[in-house]
Design an enzyme around this catalytic site. Structure first.
Site, PDB file in Angstrom:
ATOM      1  CE  LYS A 113      90.990  73.026 -55.875  1.00 48.03           C
ATOM      2  NZ  LYS A 113      90.143  73.992 -55.134  1.00 48.03           N
TER       3      LYS A 113
HETATM    4  C1  LIG Z   1      90.681  74.992 -54.383  1.00 48.75           C
HETATM    5  C2  LIG Z   1      89.775  76.086 -54.023  1.00 48.75           C
HETATM    6  C3  LIG Z   1      90.259  77.354 -53.689  1.00 48.75           C
HETATM    7  C4  LIG Z   1      91.731  77.652 -53.617  1.00 48.75           C
HETATM    8  O1  LIG Z   1      92.361  77.631 -54.872  1.00 48.75           O
HETATM    9  P1  LIG Z   1      93.945  77.513 -54.977  1.00 48.75           P
HETATM   10  O2  LIG Z   1      94.242  77.330 -56.411  1.00 48.75           O
HETATM   11  O3  LIG Z   1      94.315  76.295 -54.157  1.00 48.75           O
HETATM   12  O4  LIG Z   1      94.514  78.755 -54.402  1.00 48.75           O
HETATM   13  C5  LIG Z   1      89.343  78.350 -53.423  1.00 48.75           C
HETATM   14  N1  LIG Z   1      88.017  78.117 -53.438  1.00 48.75           N
HETATM   15  C6  LIG Z   1      87.519  76.904 -53.742  1.00 48.75           C
HETATM   16  C7  LIG Z   1      86.048  76.706 -53.725  1.00 48.75           C
HETATM   17  C8  LIG Z   1      88.374  75.853 -54.058  1.00 48.75           C
HETATM   18  O5  LIG Z   1      87.867  74.652 -54.362  1.00 48.75           O
END
Ligand SMILES: *Cc1c(COP(=O)(O)O)cnc(C)c1O
Length: 498
Positions: A113
């Site tokens: 993110k």
């Molecule tokens: C947020 C997250 C996901 C999921 O991603 P999305 O965009 O919500 O599908 C998967 N793995 C980790 C480590 C995350 O932080």
């Protein structure tokens, strides 16, 4: 480029407006009116770009109302050596002849993110200025763990913004929780919600959708906006690394330019994999998008049979950032695959809200099937995969990435497809170290140790350094102790802004 809502025939808006508002006034999500196409000539030229140059080139295609200088400033603020522990920003690690891992966790909070949330605050403050808005932007975030910290790091001390993060009290790891409640910055608040992630997300969504409350806040010069992946500004930066990963393989002659690859994406809210979908639509040579879920396998069922049904048991898993039953960004996919049919899209979303389920038509179902391949891994399989990956490749993965690797194995077992495949690695193994250490070292080695002892243990076992963002976390002072009931999120916001 103009942006429309997935739910009605709203007047299209420019990207600055879409990013500033976060969610469309009719409750829908903003989507680009058309998806830009990149021809092979341009792809060839892009293959040698640095990550920063590539990011600027992709962003420019979507943010046509930003100047080139504005985009370059945003990119420079986000993707640099102060923020990222790798000059490549998102390096690719090869496991074998056909399997690669795209490491998306070299940013300040050790999860993918960061790639979006390091740049979003800059896109957002520029958007406010461009639209002549002088109110303070208040970011509300519902988080299953990683978004919250990444958003806090992105927004802390950014002038003209406040950020309030809501996390499910019992739904995040000890490290995730400490990362958030120790957050510094003069414009940040963190609140523990008595409920699960969907409770927190619904509370935040209701607050966004509460017209009266929004009016009241505007009268106090506060404008609510979102840093969740419903904000369009979250999705464009994520498109970049699918291109960069592909070009990495091209430059190393692992694939020929134009040769298709698969991407495996550990999925929760459907934001990351949706960015891969945009990359594919733009002309990146992609065969299948493999949608990997954990035991909360609502997307697996949906892609298999066309019915989305959230009326099911909610599992708390060892991959908590994917413990989600309502994948918000699916709405955007449905809109695109119905050729922009907002009647159908909003009908399904209303049914989801009212009945917890919906079933899509044959046509849309066929399109989804052509592009996506779904499966899931339960916790036991995830642990086995971490263990076998370490044994086979001496490579340590986190639990979310392991879900992806496990589902990839199921994919090749089922299809026999030999297409080169890139698995999106969404978090550092240090972030979910209890499960990871138990998987590779065994129960006995982990017994009686807390997550912080385990950081050291894992570092010794893997030969990897403890990431800067996690080192010394347990000695930082706790700065945030607020809590809220799941149906009093609005009141919490009101109190904080008073
Ligand atoms: C947020 C997250 C996901 C999921 O991603 P999305 O965009 O919500 O599908 C998967 N793995 C980790 C480590 C995350 O932080």
């Amino acid at each position: 480029m103009l942006y429309k809502s997935t739910r009605s025939q709203l007047q299209p808006v420019l990207s600055a407006e879409a990013i500033k508002l976060g969610i469309a006034p009719d409750g829908g999500l903003f989507v680009p009116k058309e998806i830009p196409n990149i021809k092979e000539e341009e792809l060839k030229a892009m293959a040698s770009y640095s990550y920063q140059r590539l990011a600027a080139a992709i962003l420019k295609k979507y943010l046509t109302d930003y100047t080139e200088t504005e985009i370059e400033e945003c990119v420079a603020h986000a993707y640099n050596r102060d923020k990222f522990g790798s000059t490549a920003i998102a390096p690719v690690h090869q496991l074998n002849d056909s399997l690669y891992v795209l490491e998306l966790w070299h940013g300040p909070t050790c999860a993918f993110k960061d790639l979006a949330l390091q740049i979003l605050p800059h896109l957002l403050t520029k958007a406010a200025a461009k639209t002549g808005d002088s109110s303070t932007i208040v970011i509300l975030v519902a988080t299953s763990g990683d978004t919250g910290k990444a958003a806090l790091e992105g927004f802390k001390d950014v002038p003209g913004t406040r950020i309030i993060v809501f996390f499910p009290e019992e739904g995040v790891s000890a490290v995730q929780k400490l990362q958030m409640v120790t957050q510094e910055g003069n414009n940040v608040d963190v609140v523990a919600v008595r409920g699960n992630f969907d409770d927190a997300q619904n509370g935040v969504k209701d607050t966004f959708g509460n017209t009266g409350f929004n009016q009241y806040l505007l009268s106090k010069n506060y404008r609510l906006s979102s840093a969740n992946s419903i904000n369009w500004g979250r999705l464009i930066p994520q498109i970049v690394y699918y291109f960069s990963a592909y070009f990495d393989l091209v430059v190393k002659s692992n694939v020929a330019m134009g040769e298709k690859v698969n991407f495996v994406v550990p999925t929760g809210n459907f934001g990351n994999i949706l960015s891969a979908f945009y990359a594919r639509e733009m002309g990146l040579p992609v065969n299948k998008l493999i949608c990997a879920s954990n035991a909360n396998n609502v997307l697996t069922d949906f892609i298999q049979n066309g019915e989305y049904n959230r009326n099911r048991h909610f599992h708390k898993t060892i991959s908590p950032s994917m413990d989600i039953l309502i994948s918000s960004n699916l709405e955007r996919l449905l809109y695109h695959l119905t050729e922009g049919n907002h009647f159908m899209t909003s009908g399904w979303m209303n049914s989801l809200r009212d009945n917890g389920n919906y079933k899509i038509d044959e046509n849309t179902f066929a399109r989804i099937h052509k592009i996506f391949w779904p499966d899931f891994a339960d916790d036991h399989e995830t642990m086995e995969t971490i263990r076998s990956c370490f044994k086979q490749y001496s490579y340590v993965t986190d639990t979310h990435t392991a879900v992806g690797l496990n589902v990839y194995q199921k994919y090749i077992n089922t299809t026999g497809d030999k297409t080169k495949t890139i698995v999106a690695s969404t978090a550092s193994p240090f972030k979910f170290n209890t499960s990871v250490a138990r998987a590779i070292l065994g129960d006995a080695a982990v017994q009686g140790k807390d997550e912080f002892d385990l950081l050291t243990l894992l570092s010794e076992a893997s030969g990897m350094e403890i990431p800067a963002g996690l080192k010394g976390l347990e000695h930082k002072p706790v700065l945030h102790q607020k809590t809220a009931l799941k149906d009093s999120i609005k009141e919490a916001v009101e109190n904080i802004l008073k």
